[in-house]
Design a protein around this motif. Sequence first.
Motif, short mmCIF file in Angstrom:
data_model
loop_
_atom_site.label_atom_id
_atom_site.label_comp_id
_atom_site.label_asym_id
_atom_site.label_seq_id
_atom_site.Cartn_x
_atom_site.Cartn_y
_atom_site.Cartn_z
N ALA A 23 0.83 -1.21 0.00
CA ALA A 23 0.00 0.00 0.00
C ALA A 23 0.86 1.26 0.00
CB ALA A 23 -0.93 0.00 1.21
N ALA A 24 1.96 1.24 0.77
CA ALA A 24 2.86 2.39 0.81
C ALA A 24 3.49 2.62 -0.56
CB ALA A 24 3.94 2.18 1.87
N MET A 25 3.94 1.54 -1.20
CA MET A 25 4.59 1.67 -2.50
C MET A 25 3.58 2.13 -3.56
SD MET A 25 7.76 1.26 -3.68
CE MET A 25 8.75 -0.16 -3.16
N ALA A 26 2.38 1.60 -3.49
CA ALA A 26 1.34 2.00 -4.45
C ALA A 26 1.00 3.49 -4.28
CB ALA A 26 0.10 1.14 -4.28
N THR A 27 1.02 3.95 -3.04
CA THR A 27 0.77 5.38 -2.79
C THR A 27 1.86 6.24 -3.39
OG1 THR A 27 -0.42 4.86 -0.74
CG2 THR A 27 0.44 7.10 -0.98
N LEU A 28 3.10 5.83 -3.20
CA LEU A 28 4.23 6.59 -3.76
C LEU A 28 4.17 6.62 -5.29
CD1 LEU A 28 7.20 5.48 -1.49
CD2 LEU A 28 5.64 7.40 -1.22
N ALA A 29 3.63 5.56 -5.88
CA ALA A 29 3.54 5.49 -7.35
C ALA A 29 2.61 6.56 -7.91
CB ALA A 29 3.06 4.10 -7.77
N THR A 30 1.78 7.15 -7.05
CA THR A 30 0.87 8.21 -7.51
C THR A 30 1.42 9.61 -7.24
OG1 THR A 30 -0.34 8.39 -5.40
CG2 THR A 30 -1.07 6.69 -6.97
N GLU B 179 9.17 8.55 -10.19
CA GLU B 179 10.27 8.35 -11.14
C GLU B 179 11.48 7.67 -10.50
OE1 GLU B 179 10.00 8.81 -14.37
OE2 GLU B 179 7.93 9.43 -13.98
N ASP B 180 11.44 7.44 -9.19
CA ASP B 180 12.55 6.75 -8.54
C ASP B 180 12.61 5.29 -8.99
OD1 ASP B 180 13.25 9.03 -7.23
OD2 ASP B 180 12.29 8.51 -5.34
N ALA B 181 13.80 4.74 -9.07
CA ALA B 181 14.03 3.45 -9.73
C ALA B 181 13.14 2.33 -9.20
CB ALA B 181 15.50 3.06 -9.59
N LEU B 182 13.03 2.19 -7.87
CA LEU B 182 12.27 1.06 -7.32
C LEU B 182 10.77 1.31 -7.37
CD1 LEU B 182 14.53 -0.04 -4.34
CD2 LEU B 182 14.36 -1.01 -6.63
N VAL B 183 10.35 2.55 -7.33
CA VAL B 183 8.93 2.85 -7.48
C VAL B 183 8.51 2.60 -8.92
CG1 VAL B 183 7.12 4.59 -7.19
CG2 VAL B 183 9.10 4.57 -5.64
N ARG C 79 9.96 0.54 -10.97
CA ARG C 79 10.00 -0.93 -11.15
C ARG C 79 8.73 -1.56 -10.58
NH1 ARG C 79 11.60 -5.04 -7.70
NH2 ARG C 79 12.28 -6.98 -8.72
N PHE C 80 8.29 -1.07 -9.40
CA PHE C 80 7.06 -1.58 -8.80
C PHE C 80 5.89 -1.38 -9.76
CE2 PHE C 80 3.18 -0.54 -6.43
CZ PHE C 80 3.00 -1.69 -5.69
N CYS C 81 5.81 -0.21 -10.35
CA CYS C 81 4.70 0.08 -11.28
C CYS C 81 4.73 -0.85 -12.50
CB CYS C 81 4.79 1.53 -11.75
SG CYS C 81 4.42 2.72 -10.46
N ASN C 82 5.91 -1.10 -13.02
CA ASN C 82 6.03 -1.87 -14.27
C ASN C 82 5.96 -3.37 -14.06
OD1 ASN C 82 6.37 0.53 -15.66
ND2 ASN C 82 8.60 0.48 -15.55
N GLU C 83 6.53 -3.90 -12.97
CA GLU C 83 6.70 -5.35 -12.82
C GLU C 83 5.80 -5.97 -11.76
OE1 GLU C 83 10.77 -6.55 -12.38
OE2 GLU C 83 11.52 -4.97 -13.72
N ILE C 84 5.47 -5.24 -10.71
CA ILE C 84 4.77 -5.83 -9.57
C ILE C 84 3.31 -5.42 -9.52
CG2 ILE C 84 4.77 -6.09 -7.06
CD1 ILE C 84 7.79 -5.49 -7.12
N LEU C 85 3.04 -4.15 -9.71
CA LEU C 85 1.68 -3.63 -9.60
C LEU C 85 0.68 -4.36 -10.49
CD1 LEU C 85 -0.09 -1.54 -8.21
CD2 LEU C 85 0.52 0.09 -10.02
N PRO C 86 1.03 -4.71 -11.73
CA PRO C 86 0.06 -5.42 -12.58
C PRO C 86 -0.38 -6.78 -12.02
CG PRO C 86 1.81 -4.49 -13.92
CD PRO C 86 2.25 -4.36 -12.49
N GLN C 87 0.42 -7.35 -11.12
CA GLN C 87 0.10 -8.67 -10.56
C GLN C 87 -0.71 -8.57 -9.26
OE1 GLN C 87 3.44 -11.49 -10.55
NE2 GLN C 87 4.68 -9.95 -11.64
N LEU C 88 -0.99 -7.35 -8.80
CA LEU C 88 -1.67 -7.17 -7.52
C LEU C 88 -3.13 -6.78 -7.71
CD1 LEU C 88 1.10 -5.10 -5.64
CD2 LEU C 88 0.72 -7.58 -5.60
#
Length: 450
Positions: free
Chosen positions: A389-396, A402-406, A408-417
Amino acid sequence: MTAFDKHQVACFRFVRCDFAVDTGVARLVYAFDQGPEMVETITVPGAPFVLEPERAAAVQRALQLLHLIAGVSYYKAAVPDTVTIDGYRIDAATAALVETVYLNGLGEFAYRNGLDLRGRFRLPVQGEQVAAPTLGLRSHALVAIGGGKDSLVSIEALRRAGIEETVTWIGGSQLIRACAERTGLPTLNLSRALAPELFELNRQGAWNGHIPVTAVNSAIMVLVALLQGADQVVFSNERSASYGSQIPGTGEVNHQWSKGWAFEQAFGNHVQRYVAADLQYYSLLRPMSELAVARQFTKTDFYDAHFSSCNRNFHILGERPVNRWCGVCPKCHFVFLALAPFMSKARLVRIFGRNLLDDLDQAGGFDALLEFQDHKPFECVGEGTESRAAMATLATRADWKEDALVKRFCNEILPQLDASELALEPLLELQGEHRIPAALWEHVRADFTA
């Protein structure tokens, strides 16, 4: 001393325990059926202690409970099948509590060493249960501080509620001392010295690993509260602590079991029933998630330059850490991620000295927090739900996405959640069981939701 062979040890002995009111030193003595006695000492400032008979009897009950719980550090060296208590008798309720602490508190230890401890640790029951008396303890809280954000949130909440408190810690950490002194409140530093023989056993191949240290510290602080005549022992464990690592093929293993609700409930109830009826043991943050605690912490920057949740400071860098945050351990990862939704980026980077979410080399560590392709780390960190939830919030957020791990979360992990499970607000609600005294709960509930 002959070489220690853990496989040849048949018995673990709780030899004796004593407390000297003139020096403030408690001695906890243990032994195996082979080898010397192992003596642990706890030193409580403020001696000599003058105790009326009823409180002296409660101190003795608390001392015996501490003796039994602290023995986990020594028992684990060989985990023999037979356990004896040489110096006193215990009742069935005490045996049941301590057996629960050993089984669950050594869960990670057993998992890492490939051991099955179910039914292995059994205490002899010979005594009768006697209800604890009311001692007339004064209204005062001993509050455990570990140098991190959680205990500071509790300390400030108790201050606002008008509760008299003493900030209390065990051991020689200069970092914790500096944090405690920053509060401006009375402080109490307790000393715990493990038996030196234990370290020799470890060198000779004893079983070794994680113990339920919060259970030990809780028992120490109950003893000290009775010596001080204080009626409250306060920890700062949130509801997320009850959630362990989900291990495929094994089930749940909780690194922080003794910070969880099951321990708090069992231990707190036992203390009130059988040690002192008016001594209350509770966690002020139990109804909160880690994220809710993080949000509360960010409301002031008074401790920004003093607090640290990085365990490496307490194990590797010693008493004078070069930097309060190593930036690469699970605690650093989680605290950074938990604070990020509630704190300006500039302030957070200033605290840590760098932006941990803009470093692809740390992807694996954050994946474990997210429970993505890995289980939750064996550390005192929040639930995967909170990290996601914290990472998804930062993605907005424009300043984070634009930070590397955020990214990456948007591109690789978020679609699976499941997007419906990524909302931050429901995780910030106060909920669940707790042992906070009713009048205080009404005050802190309003405080934490303001």
